[in-house]
Design a protein around this motif. Structure first.
Motif, PDB file in Angstrom:
ATOM      1  N   ARG A  57      27.835  47.427  39.802  1.00  0.00           N
ATOM      2  CA  ARG A  57      26.988  46.297  39.392  1.00  0.00           C
ATOM      3  C   ARG A  57      27.633  44.955  39.707  1.00  0.00           C
ATOM      4  NH1 ARG A  57      23.033  45.134  36.469  1.00  0.00           N
ATOM      5  NH2 ARG A  57      24.185  43.567  35.306  1.00  0.00           N
ATOM      6  N   PHE A  58      28.930  44.856  39.574  1.00  0.00           N
ATOM      7  CA  PHE A  58      29.606  43.591  39.858  1.00  0.00           C
ATOM      8  C   PHE A  58      29.448  43.220  41.330  1.00  0.00           C
ATOM      9  CE2 PHE A  58      32.046  45.571  36.353  1.00  0.00           C
ATOM     10  CZ  PHE A  58      31.761  44.637  35.362  1.00  0.00           C
ATOM     11  N   ASN A  59      29.584  44.212  42.201  1.00  0.00           N
ATOM     12  CA  ASN A  59      29.429  43.978  43.634  1.00  0.00           C
ATOM     13  C   ASN A  59      27.997  43.598  43.975  1.00  0.00           C
ATOM     14  OD1 ASN A  59      30.115  44.057  46.459  1.00  0.00           O
ATOM     15  ND2 ASN A  59      29.193  46.077  46.569  1.00  0.00           N
ATOM     16  N   TRP A  60      27.031  44.336  43.408  1.00  0.00           N
ATOM     17  CA  TRP A  60      25.625  44.023  43.676  1.00  0.00           C
ATOM     18  C   TRP A  60      25.276  42.614  43.227  1.00  0.00           C
ATOM     19  CZ3 TRP A  60      24.007  49.143  40.916  1.00  0.00           C
ATOM     20  CH2 TRP A  60      24.296  50.227  41.747  1.00  0.00           C
ATOM     21  N   SER A  61      25.781  42.234  42.071  1.00  0.00           N
ATOM     22  CA  SER A  61      25.465  40.910  41.547  1.00  0.00           C
ATOM     23  C   SER A  61      26.054  39.823  42.431  1.00  0.00           C
ATOM     24  CB  SER A  61      25.987  40.766  40.117  1.00  0.00           C
ATOM     25  OG  SER A  61      25.641  39.500  39.592  1.00  0.00           O
ATOM     26  N   TRP A  62      27.294  39.990  42.849  1.00  0.00           N
ATOM     27  CA  TRP A  62      27.925  38.995  43.702  1.00  0.00           C
ATOM     28  C   TRP A  62      27.167  38.851  45.023  1.00  0.00           C
ATOM     29  CZ3 TRP A  62      30.661  34.883  44.056  1.00  0.00           C
ATOM     30  CH2 TRP A  62      31.187  34.491  45.284  1.00  0.00           C
ATOM     31  N   GLN A  63      26.837  39.975  45.655  1.00  0.00           N
ATOM     32  CA  GLN A  63      26.084  39.921  46.910  1.00  0.00           C
ATOM     33  C   GLN A  63      24.722  39.269  46.699  1.00  0.00           C
ATOM     34  OE1 GLN A  63      26.163  43.373  49.671  1.00  0.00           O
ATOM     35  NE2 GLN A  63      27.395  44.383  48.104  1.00  0.00           N
ATOM     36  N   SER A  64      24.093  39.576  45.576  1.00  0.00           N
ATOM     37  CA  SER A  64      22.776  39.031  45.275  1.00  0.00           C
ATOM     38  C   SER A  64      22.816  37.518  45.148  1.00  0.00           C
ATOM     39  CB  SER A  64      22.247  39.660  43.983  1.00  0.00           C
ATOM     40  OG  SER A  64      20.925  39.253  43.744  1.00  0.00           O
ATOM     41  N   ILE A  65      23.797  37.018  44.407  1.00  0.00           N
ATOM     42  CA  ILE A  65      23.938  35.568  44.222  1.00  0.00           C
ATOM     43  C   ILE A  65      24.255  34.885  45.549  1.00  0.00           C
ATOM     44  CG2 ILE A  65      25.343  33.777  43.120  1.00  0.00           C
ATOM     45  CD1 ILE A  65      25.703  35.803  40.769  1.00  0.00           C
ATOM     46  N   GLU A  66      25.140  35.500  46.323  1.00  0.00           N
ATOM     47  CA  GLU A  66      25.547  34.934  47.612  1.00  0.00           C
ATOM     48  C   GLU A  66      24.365  34.843  48.572  1.00  0.00           C
ATOM     49  OE1 GLU A  66      29.315  35.605  50.608  1.00  0.00           O
ATOM     50  OE2 GLU A  66      28.274  37.380  49.857  1.00  0.00           O
ATOM     51  N   VAL A  67      23.588  35.926  48.684  1.00  0.00           N
ATOM     52  CA  VAL A  67      22.448  35.938  49.606  1.00  0.00           C
ATOM     53  C   VAL A  67      21.356  34.986  49.135  1.00  0.00           C
ATOM     54  CG1 VAL A  67      20.567  37.377  50.501  1.00  0.00           C
ATOM     55  CG2 VAL A  67      22.912  38.253  50.460  1.00  0.00           C
ATOM     56  N   ALA A  68      21.100  34.946  47.826  1.00  0.00           N
ATOM     57  CA  ALA A  68      20.088  34.021  47.308  1.00  0.00           C
ATOM     58  C   ALA A  68      20.477  32.577  47.606  1.00  0.00           C
ATOM     59  CB  ALA A  68      19.918  34.226  45.796  1.00  0.00           C
ATOM     60  N   ALA A  69      21.742  32.245  47.442  1.00  0.00           N
ATOM     61  CA  ALA A  69      22.198  30.874  47.720  1.00  0.00           C
ATOM     62  C   ALA A  69      22.083  30.549  49.209  1.00  0.00           C
ATOM     63  CB  ALA A  69      23.638  30.705  47.242  1.00  0.00           C
ATOM     64  N   LYS A  70      22.460  31.499  50.066  1.00  0.00           N
ATOM     65  CA  LYS A  70      22.366  31.272  51.513  1.00  0.00           C
ATOM     66  C   LYS A  70      20.924  31.050  51.951  1.00  0.00           C
ATOM     67  CE  LYS A  70      26.526  33.698  53.112  1.00  0.00           C
ATOM     68  NZ  LYS A  70      27.045  34.871  53.866  1.00  0.00           N
ATOM     69  N   ASN A  71      19.993  31.721  51.254  1.00  0.00           N
ATOM     70  CA  ASN A  71      18.571  31.584  51.581  1.00  0.00           C
ATOM     71  C   ASN A  71      17.892  30.473  50.775  1.00  0.00           C
ATOM     72  OD1 ASN A  71      17.511  33.979  53.451  1.00  0.00           O
ATOM     73  ND2 ASN A  71      19.145  34.795  52.158  1.00  0.00           N
ATOM     74  N   LYS A  72      18.714  29.706  50.065  1.00  0.00           N
ATOM     75  CA  LYS A  72      18.233  28.570  49.261  1.00  0.00           C
ATOM     76  C   LYS A  72      17.215  28.995  48.204  1.00  0.00           C
ATOM     77  CE  LYS A  72      19.199  25.217  52.922  1.00  0.00           C
ATOM     78  NZ  LYS A  72      18.685  24.109  53.762  1.00  0.00           N
ATOM     79  N   GLN A  73      17.408  30.198  47.690  1.00  0.00           N
ATOM     80  CA  GLN A  73      16.593  30.666  46.572  1.00  0.00           C
ATOM     81  C   GLN A  73      17.321  30.282  45.286  1.00  0.00           C
ATOM     82  OE1 GLN A  73      13.566  32.114  46.887  1.00  0.00           O
ATOM     83  NE2 GLN A  73      13.721  31.863  49.105  1.00  0.00           N
ATOM     84  N   TRP A  74      17.270  28.996  44.973  1.00  0.00           N
ATOM     85  CA  TRP A  74      18.110  28.449  43.913  1.00  0.00           C
ATOM     86  C   TRP A  74      17.738  28.977  42.535  1.00  0.00           C
ATOM     87  CZ3 TRP A  74      21.955  27.139  46.543  1.00  0.00           C
ATOM     88  CH2 TRP A  74      21.843  26.440  47.741  1.00  0.00           C
ATOM     89  N   TRP A  75      16.443  29.177  42.308  1.00  0.00           N
ATOM     90  CA  TRP A  75      16.026  29.724  41.015  1.00  0.00           C
ATOM     91  C   TRP A  75      16.634  31.109  40.801  1.00  0.00           C
ATOM     92  CZ3 TRP A  75      14.333  28.299  36.519  1.00  0.00           C
ATOM     93  CH2 TRP A  75      13.582  27.127  36.383  1.00  0.00           C
ATOM     94  N   GLU A  76      16.529  31.934  41.816  1.00  0.00           N
ATOM     95  CA  GLU A  76      17.038  33.296  41.706  1.00  0.00           C
ATOM     96  C   GLU A  76      18.555  33.304  41.498  1.00  0.00           C
ATOM     97  OE1 GLU A  76      17.644  36.977  44.750  1.00  0.00           O
ATOM     98  OE2 GLU A  76      15.603  36.164  44.635  1.00  0.00           O
ATOM     99  N   ALA A  77      19.265  32.521  42.311  1.00  0.00           N
ATOM    100  CA  ALA A  77      20.723  32.463  42.172  1.00  0.00           C
ATOM    101  C   ALA A  77      21.119  31.958  40.790  1.00  0.00           C
ATOM    102  CB  ALA A  77      21.316  31.569  43.261  1.00  0.00           C
TER     103      ALA A  77
END
Length: 310
Positions: free
Chosen positions: A147-167
């Motif tokens: 879960r820690f890895n999934w969460s980190w990847q999720s936040i990183e990808v959301a930020a790269k895609n400028k999905q600020w709400w999600e991140a």
């Protein structure tokens, strides 16, 4: 959202109640992940609609990881489960991100060379040598921290895609969780923080355990050699037993073949499609693999053991 509320209320009671609360929160994570999985697969209607987007945002807050990373990764997995491409030197490189995880795990002996090349310097090189050798005894602990890895990847990808709400919602999950646990625990704040981390480990283990039974130990292959969509699913996917409890525990993903064939079909209907799917696949000459949970886990550990020293 009732489960997290109950879990934190139990934490405030301390003792056995807090331990029960940890399990409640730990179970909340796979249950919420299954809901996010269903919504992202458009099982509740098109995921681009406002209602679905709001659900996915709430799930990001409740889970700590969101849909942008998951959709991109998961749709490729559905199209090419366990698939690879062949490089000029003859080695296999994963197309399916679910089997692309150096230096932590080598999912199949055919990926040993890829794992060795992926981390050639420094700590990564050392880990690429050390971790695979011990990946069978370390397998369950590694699943627990997924879960820690999934969460980190999720936040990183959301930020790269400028999905600020999600991140932001993913980050808020961790900040609010640690803050509440630290405030509500009857003991020192650090006991609440450990309680919250323990729930993450329980949730990560359950979810990852469900996932690995579906594809690990099945064929890892060159995508160019496959004979189309149905052949790819048959090569790389297995079912495990179905019962009302197992269907609930796995979110219907024990009927993995049916889920891959009909990804937008409600989880409640997947088990009902087993016989029809089996008959159709066998009539068309495709394999339809069903193993008990014990047999599936034996196949997983055997495959990891072979890969460890390849």
């Amino acid at each position: 959202m009732a489960a997290p509320v109950l879990a934190f209320v139990l934490l405030a009671q301390g003792g056995v109640a807090a331990a029960v609360g940890l399990l409640v929160l730990g179970m909340h994570y796979p249950r919420t992940a299954y809901l996010g999985h269903d919504v992202a697969h458009s099982q509740w209607g098109p995921r681009g609609e406002t209602k679905a987007r709001l659900k996915l945002r709430l799930i990001a807050l409740a889970q700590g990881f969101g849909s942008t990373w998951w959709v991109e990764k998961h749709e490729l997995h559905h199209a090419f489960p366990n698939a690879c491409r062949v490089e000029e030197d003859g080695s296999l490189t994963p197309i399916d991100g679910d089997i692309d995880s150096p230096p932590w795990l080598v999912w199949d002996k055919s990926l040993a060379e890829y794992n060795a090349k992926a981390r050639r310097a420094g700590l990564g090189r050392a880990l690429s040598f050390f971790l695979p050798r011990f990946q069978v005894p370390l397998f369950f602990p590694i699943l627990s921290v997924a879960r820690f890895n999934w969460s980190w990847q999720s936040i990183e990808v959301a930020a790269k895609n400028k999905q600020w709400w999600e991140a932001s919602l993913c980050v808020a999950h961790w900040v609010s969780g640690f803050a509440l646990a630290g405030m509500l625990t009857p003991g020192p704040a650090w006991t609440g923080w450990l309680w919250f981390l323990g729930a993450q480990l329980v949730g990560g283990f359950i979810l990852a355990f469900v996932f690995v039974l579906n594809h690990t130990g099945m064929e890892v292959y060159d995508a160019k050699e496959s004979k189309g969509f149905y052949d790819r699913q048959a090569r790389a996917t297995r079912n495990t037993p179905s019962s009302p409890f197992l269907d609930w525990l796995t979110g219907g993903l024990n009927s993995q073949i049916e889920h891959h064939m009909f990804p937008s079909l409600s989880r409640r209907r997947l088990a009902k499609m087993r016989e029809a799917t089996r008959a159709a696949m066998e009539e068309c000459g495709y394999a339809y693999v069903t193993l008990s949970n014990r047999e599936a886990m034996r196949a997983v550990l055997s495959t990891l053991g072979e890969a460890a020293w390849a």
